[in-house]
Motif scaffolding. Sequence first.
Motif, PDB file in Angstrom:
ATOM      1  N   PHE A  59     -41.897  21.390  15.368  1.00  0.00           N
ATOM      2  CA  PHE A  59     -42.645  21.960  16.491  1.00  0.00           C
ATOM      3  C   PHE A  59     -43.321  20.824  17.230  1.00  0.00           C
ATOM      4  O   PHE A  59     -44.072  20.043  16.636  1.00  0.00           O
ATOM      5  CB  PHE A  59     -43.671  22.967  15.977  1.00  0.00           C
ATOM      6  CG  PHE A  59     -44.577  23.527  17.052  1.00  0.00           C
ATOM      7  CD1 PHE A  59     -44.122  23.753  18.342  1.00  0.00           C
ATOM      8  CD2 PHE A  59     -45.904  23.840  16.764  1.00  0.00           C
ATOM      9  CE1 PHE A  59     -44.954  24.267  19.334  1.00  0.00           C
ATOM     10  CE2 PHE A  59     -46.750  24.363  17.739  1.00  0.00           C
ATOM     11  CZ  PHE A  59     -46.277  24.575  19.018  1.00  0.00           C
ATOM     12  N   GLY A  60     -43.052  20.720  18.528  1.00  0.00           N
ATOM     13  CA  GLY A  60     -43.546  19.590  19.290  1.00  0.00           C
ATOM     14  C   GLY A  60     -44.468  19.982  20.433  1.00  0.00           C
ATOM     15  O   GLY A  60     -44.318  21.032  21.053  1.00  0.00           O
TER      16      GLY A  60
ATOM     17  N   CYS B 212     -45.006  17.613  15.587  1.00  0.00           N
ATOM     18  CA  CYS B 212     -44.796  16.352  16.303  1.00  0.00           C
ATOM     19  C   CYS B 212     -45.645  16.314  17.573  1.00  0.00           C
ATOM     20  O   CYS B 212     -45.575  17.221  18.400  1.00  0.00           O
ATOM     21  CB  CYS B 212     -43.323  16.208  16.695  1.00  0.00           C
ATOM     22  SG  CYS B 212     -42.150  16.508  15.341  1.00  0.00           S
ATOM     23  N   LEU B 213     -46.420  15.255  17.724  1.00  0.00           N
ATOM     24  CA  LEU B 213     -47.191  15.055  18.942  1.00  0.00           C
ATOM     25  C   LEU B 213     -46.732  13.775  19.629  1.00  0.00           C
ATOM     26  O   LEU B 213     -46.708  12.708  19.022  1.00  0.00           O
ATOM     27  CB  LEU B 213     -48.684  14.952  18.632  1.00  0.00           C
ATOM     28  CG  LEU B 213     -49.395  16.212  18.124  1.00  0.00           C
ATOM     29  CD1 LEU B 213     -50.893  15.946  17.989  1.00  0.00           C
ATOM     30  CD2 LEU B 213     -49.156  17.402  19.044  1.00  0.00           C
ATOM     31  N   SER B 214     -46.374  13.896  20.903  1.00  0.00           N
ATOM     32  CA  SER B 214     -45.926  12.716  21.640  1.00  0.00           C
ATOM     33  C   SER B 214     -47.102  11.873  22.123  1.00  0.00           C
ATOM     34  O   SER B 214     -46.942  10.689  22.418  1.00  0.00           O
ATOM     35  CB  SER B 214     -45.044  13.137  22.822  1.00  0.00           C
ATOM     36  OG  SER B 214     -45.756  14.002  23.694  1.00  0.00           O
TER      37      SER B 214
ATOM     38  N   ILE C 212     -36.046  24.029  15.989  1.00  0.00           N
ATOM     39  CA  ILE C 212     -36.676  22.997  16.810  1.00  0.00           C
ATOM     40  C   ILE C 212     -37.269  23.664  18.043  1.00  0.00           C
ATOM     41  O   ILE C 212     -36.544  24.278  18.834  1.00  0.00           O
ATOM     42  CB  ILE C 212     -35.661  21.914  17.239  1.00  0.00           C
ATOM     43  CG1 ILE C 212     -35.000  21.279  16.005  1.00  0.00           C
ATOM     44  CG2 ILE C 212     -36.322  20.862  18.098  1.00  0.00           C
ATOM     45  CD1 ILE C 212     -33.587  21.740  15.755  1.00  0.00           C
ATOM     46  N   GLY C 213     -38.589  23.558  18.214  1.00  0.00           N
ATOM     47  CA  GLY C 213     -39.247  24.208  19.338  1.00  0.00           C
ATOM     48  C   GLY C 213     -40.273  23.333  19.998  1.00  0.00           C
ATOM     49  O   GLY C 213     -40.933  22.512  19.359  1.00  0.00           O
TER      50      GLY C 213
ATOM     51  N   SER D   6     -41.941  12.345  19.613  1.00  0.00           N
ATOM     52  CA  SER D   6     -41.381  13.596  20.111  1.00  0.00           C
ATOM     53  C   SER D   6     -40.557  14.300  19.030  1.00  0.00           C
ATOM     54  O   SER D   6     -40.197  13.701  18.008  1.00  0.00           O
ATOM     55  CB  SER D   6     -40.491  13.333  21.332  1.00  0.00           C
ATOM     56  OG  SER D   6     -39.281  12.700  20.920  1.00  0.00           O
ATOM     57  N   VAL D   7     -40.254  15.558  19.289  1.00  0.00           N
ATOM     58  CA  VAL D   7     -39.389  16.314  18.386  1.00  0.00           C
ATOM     59  C   VAL D   7     -38.024  15.650  18.274  1.00  0.00           C
ATOM     60  O   VAL D   7     -37.442  15.583  17.182  1.00  0.00           O
ATOM     61  CB  VAL D   7     -39.246  17.768  18.887  1.00  0.00           C
ATOM     62  CG1 VAL D   7     -38.146  18.490  18.127  1.00  0.00           C
ATOM     63  CG2 VAL D   7     -40.557  18.524  18.731  1.00  0.00           C
TER      64      VAL D   7
END
Length: 210
Positions: free
Chosen positions: A115-116, A144-146, A86-87, A158-159
Amino acid sequence: EQGGAAEFEAGQFMEIQVPGSDARRAYSLANNTNWNGDLEFFITLRPGGAFSTYLESALVGDRLNIRGPLGTCTLRENGLRPRWFIGGGTGLVPLLSMLRRMADWGEMLPARLYFGARYEDELFCQEEIRQIQEKLPQLQVKICLSRPGNHWMDYRGSVVDALRDDLGSLAALPDLYVCGSTRLVQGVTELALNQGLPDSCLQFERFLSA
């Protein structure tokens, strides 16, 4: 760099001295240990940053004073337990090193990469991720894009949101490798503990701006 082997554990970092000063900056290694002496870094250029300012006028062949390897957020050998990486932001870099190590060693453990970022233009290393997937066909990747645009086709959120969705339906507990901001590390840690994962399943590295 003396032409010898570059020996380090995937997930470790180096401290680079800023030329002309005593200041040092820590940067994670993106590649795997190798016999060529190669050290690969991804560095975010920050306006006014000490090392960023040096890089504006750096030349090929410049010599740098580097100390390391340092850090203890490295791969654990836990049998067949899945590995989830998770990054956020440049927290992706040490995870690339770990995944490249798995690919080079032909490790077929179940693996996932989360990956966020906030916006799509903040993403990087997408080609490197695809190359790793070719060698690790079992690797599942969730970007993942917030704050996604209207046409974003991967995960919207979010991640931590993505991780919450996936941890709820697990048969086997994974090891979590978390690299990113203090906020990300805290969010993932709290979520993991609430889901019943023991501390022994967590490895993390906080990334601080400098």
